[in-house]
Design a protein around this motif. Sequence first.
Motif, mmCIF file in Angstrom:
data_model
loop_
_atom_site.group_PDB
_atom_site.id
_atom_site.type_symbol
_atom_site.label_atom_id
_atom_site.label_comp_id
_atom_site.label_asym_id
_atom_site.label_seq_id
_atom_site.Cartn_x
_atom_site.Cartn_y
_atom_site.Cartn_z
ATOM 1 N N VAL A 285 36.256 170.490 31.963
ATOM 2 C CA VAL A 285 35.629 169.173 31.765
ATOM 3 C C VAL A 285 36.471 168.272 30.859
ATOM 4 O O VAL A 285 36.719 167.113 31.183
ATOM 5 C CB VAL A 285 34.235 169.329 31.106
ATOM 6 C CG1 VAL A 285 33.551 167.987 30.963
ATOM 7 C CG2 VAL A 285 33.376 170.277 31.891
ATOM 8 N N HIS A 286 36.914 168.830 29.723
ATOM 9 C CA HIS A 286 37.554 167.969 28.725
ATOM 10 C C HIS A 286 38.947 167.521 29.127
ATOM 11 O O HIS A 286 39.530 166.674 28.481
ATOM 12 C CB HIS A 286 37.563 168.646 27.352
ATOM 13 C CG HIS A 286 38.420 169.876 27.278
ATOM 14 N ND1 HIS A 286 37.994 171.098 27.708
ATOM 15 C CD2 HIS A 286 39.678 170.051 26.830
ATOM 16 C CE1 HIS A 286 38.959 171.979 27.515
ATOM 17 N NE2 HIS A 286 39.990 171.373 26.993
ATOM 18 N N THR B 82 38.011 156.316 26.167
ATOM 19 C CA THR B 82 38.811 157.517 26.402
ATOM 20 C C THR B 82 39.893 157.254 27.440
ATOM 21 O O THR B 82 40.594 158.172 27.833
ATOM 22 C CB THR B 82 37.943 158.686 26.896
ATOM 23 O OG1 THR B 82 37.393 158.323 28.176
ATOM 24 C CG2 THR B 82 36.792 158.974 25.947
ATOM 25 N N ALA C 157 32.316 165.645 37.512
ATOM 26 C CA ALA C 157 32.667 165.658 36.088
ATOM 27 C C ALA C 157 33.078 167.045 35.617
ATOM 28 O O ALA C 157 33.691 167.187 34.568
ATOM 29 C CB ALA C 157 31.478 165.172 35.251
ATOM 30 N N ILE D 298 37.533 161.999 32.971
ATOM 31 C CA ILE D 298 36.522 161.257 33.707
ATOM 32 C C ILE D 298 35.449 160.819 32.712
ATOM 33 O O ILE D 298 34.848 161.651 32.046
ATOM 34 C CB ILE D 298 35.898 162.129 34.813
ATOM 35 C CG1 ILE D 298 36.935 162.434 35.881
ATOM 36 C CG2 ILE D 298 34.680 161.431 35.424
ATOM 37 C CD1 ILE D 298 36.429 163.304 36.999
ATOM 38 N N PHE E 245 35.007 158.570 19.179
ATOM 39 C CA PHE E 245 35.011 160.022 19.383
ATOM 40 C C PHE E 245 36.091 160.490 20.360
ATOM 41 O O PHE E 245 36.825 161.427 20.084
ATOM 42 C CB PHE E 245 33.640 160.503 19.860
ATOM 43 C CG PHE E 245 33.514 162.005 19.910
ATOM 44 C CD1 PHE E 245 33.112 162.714 18.795
ATOM 45 C CD2 PHE E 245 33.836 162.717 21.060
ATOM 46 C CE1 PHE E 245 33.022 164.098 18.817
ATOM 47 C CE2 PHE E 245 33.752 164.097 21.092
ATOM 48 C CZ PHE E 245 33.339 164.786 19.969
ATOM 49 N N GLY E 246 36.171 159.827 21.520
ATOM 50 C CA GLY E 246 37.085 160.334 22.545
ATOM 51 C C GLY E 246 38.406 159.603 22.615
ATOM 52 O O GLY E 246 39.240 159.879 23.480
ATOM 53 N N LEU F 109 24.134 159.271 22.851
ATOM 54 C CA LEU F 109 24.946 158.977 21.674
ATOM 55 C C LEU F 109 24.730 160.095 20.666
ATOM 56 O O LEU F 109 23.654 160.685 20.619
ATOM 57 C CB LEU F 109 24.540 157.623 21.081
ATOM 58 C CG LEU F 109 24.702 156.439 22.018
ATOM 59 C CD1 LEU F 109 24.287 155.152 21.323
ATOM 60 C CD2 LEU F 109 26.127 156.325 22.535
ATOM 61 N N ARG G 77 31.973 153.895 24.813
ATOM 62 C CA ARG G 77 32.495 155.186 24.366
ATOM 63 C C ARG G 77 33.261 155.872 25.497
ATOM 64 O O ARG G 77 34.331 156.439 25.282
ATOM 65 C CB ARG G 77 31.320 156.068 23.912
ATOM 66 C CG ARG G 77 31.718 157.404 23.360
ATOM 67 C CD ARG G 77 30.523 158.160 22.854
ATOM 68 N NE ARG G 77 29.665 158.625 23.939
ATOM 69 C CZ ARG G 77 28.608 159.424 23.788
ATOM 70 N NH1 ARG G 77 28.284 159.830 22.577
ATOM 71 N NH2 ARG G 77 27.882 159.794 24.808
ATOM 72 N N ALA G 78 32.705 155.793 26.715
ATOM 73 C CA ALA G 78 33.372 156.411 27.857
ATOM 74 C C ALA G 78 34.673 155.668 28.183
ATOM 75 O O ALA G 78 35.695 156.293 28.478
ATOM 76 C CB ALA G 78 32.444 156.428 29.068
ATOM 77 N N PHE H 77 41.808 161.746 22.434
ATOM 78 C CA PHE H 77 42.014 162.967 23.226
ATOM 79 C C PHE H 77 42.981 162.756 24.388
ATOM 80 O O PHE H 77 43.678 163.663 24.790
ATOM 81 C CB PHE H 77 40.683 163.503 23.754
ATOM 82 C CG PHE H 77 39.789 164.065 22.687
ATOM 83 C CD1 PHE H 77 40.243 165.076 21.847
ATOM 84 C CD2 PHE H 77 38.509 163.587 22.507
ATOM 85 C CE1 PHE H 77 39.430 165.601 20.859
ATOM 86 C CE2 PHE H 77 37.684 164.105 21.520
ATOM 87 C CZ PHE H 77 38.151 165.109 20.693
ATOM 88 N N TYR I 168 31.852 159.521 31.568
ATOM 89 C CA TYR I 168 30.532 159.782 32.135
ATOM 90 C C TYR I 168 29.503 159.024 31.303
ATOM 91 O O TYR I 168 29.380 159.266 30.106
ATOM 92 C CB TYR I 168 30.256 161.286 32.100
ATOM 93 C CG TYR I 168 29.133 161.784 32.977
ATOM 94 C CD1 TYR I 168 27.977 161.022 33.186
ATOM 95 C CD2 TYR I 168 29.206 163.013 33.618
ATOM 96 C CE1 TYR I 168 26.950 161.489 33.989
ATOM 97 C CE2 TYR I 168 28.191 163.487 34.427
ATOM 98 C CZ TYR I 168 27.066 162.717 34.601
ATOM 99 O OH TYR I 168 26.052 163.186 35.391
#
Lengths: 364, 231
Positions: A73-74, A149, A45, A78, A99-100, A87, A145-146, A103, A80
Amino acid sequence: MSITVSIRHVFGDFALDVAFGSNGRLTSIFGASGSGKTSVVNVIAGLVRPQAARISVDGRLLTDTAAQVNVPVHRRRIGYVFQDARLFPHLSVEQNLSFGQWFAPKADRYADRGQILSLLGISHLLPRRPSQLSGGEKQRVAIGRALLTSPKLLLMDEPLAALDAPRKAEILPYIERLRDEFHVPIVHVSHSVAEVARLATDIVVMAEGHVLASGPAAQILQRPDLMPEDERDEAGSILDMTIAAHDPGFDMTLLRSAAGEAHVQGRIGDAGTKVRVRIRARDVMIATRQPHDISALNIFRGRITGLAEAGRPAMNVTLDCGGSAIIARITRQSCAALQLAMGREVFAVVKAVSVNKPGASPSP
Amino acid sequence: MNWFTLSPDEWNAVALSVRVATVAMLASLPLGVAVALLLARCEFWGKSIVNGIVHLPLVMPPVVTGYLLLLMFGRRGPVGAFLADFGIVFSFRWTGAALACAVMGFPLMVRAIRLSIEAVDRRLEAAAATLGANTLWVFLTITLPLTLPGIVAGMILSFAKAMGEFGATITFVSNIPGETQTLPSAIYSFTQVPGGDAGALRLTAISIAISLAALIASEILARRVGRRIAA
């Protein structure tokens, strides 16, 4: 889709030295706690900067210490899923999920919000706060959430470890659906043989910072020597079978494969559906002649291809049944009494099988 | 002599005090957050020196702080002379009172914010990074909102300190009614003249009322913020 990982890193007095590759849809990194599994996913990650490593996902180089490559990372794309969900407490479930979402570069966004929410069964949770969710709901929101993205790889670090048995049973079907219906490869960390046997297509076994073995799940799970001491009883074989028919009179389902036929309780799906059948070595008896007048329904004919000692009184007998392996754990005394030898044809009497239904709808 | 109505000078002192305290609090906030972040998150050579300088106004006599400000920011001080070229003057102006209050309240503000930054779960920041947020975005959307209770506490402390600041202010910018005479200086002036008791008491009552109001406001704010970010 492929991942290749090689890492060398020393943390204090713990040395991590691993290398493996996988093309699987769900690769389980499996090992006792303290074997370095979580460190491996943290390096993948980008959360831990390794001393020496080369990581690539689907041909994209993420880390190569030799070539000074280290994607932050960002920008790794990936997903995670952490053991403790993580959360954001100051945001609602809906805000956590979003949130993601924005991006990822526009062209790379494949996540379908509606599909993900319904696959995970979290649509009704949107207005809530993380503090108002149960452990299982938190973990499902974290998975959502993951996924939102649009990740190229999904890492799951012991996603079930913090949950009790009923919550685990609640989450497992969602992860199976993810594996079967979603086109994102998953790398999953676990110390539970049962969980790995149910989820993994490929397994990497780790101990003390090293890889003991890696390969397709069915091959790895046959080797009790790779299982942790206290879970050696969970070792066994995996058969890929197809549902042939359901008998409503006895409410039993007939499964078929090259290894033979198996009967399992209840109606588990439509004819033609592929299922994964797990047979634990300790649930298999060996007979040298076709058994009659016996309550066990599942009997496979096979040829002995392996005899291995497993602890002082026990033996693992591997049978080749139409190309699939079935392992039986019997005592050395029985082995001697039956005069079992390599190449001999015998019958495996299976006391219990467990069936996972790929693609089955999880109960809400 | 009326016990309940304030003279124009007294009103001035009250209004000036509130203005000085508000400006001091708001102007030092960005620097306070930055310094708190630096002390909470960064390891660098000389960190304990920076920490010491930030906390110096807390332990030095206020008169010493005021005198140092006078030396540096006075019309002939190195910083004051430089700023005077741009029309920015601190000495004997209300802005100087705000500067003195900001300096005196700074350690309290930094301390509160720093503690609250240190309490933020860094694993949440790691999670935000895996979701695609860069460092700045993680700070704005995760760290800052979770630090909010500490920031509110720091602001209230800074405001309260400014409302009560006396030594450094009177040393740096003196006690000019309408320009630099804050509440404490006005009370002090009243106690220095015969028959000033009534005025001193009136201002004392107002001072207590403002302090109580600030405390209650901070309590309400902190509870609201706390409820929003409760895990």
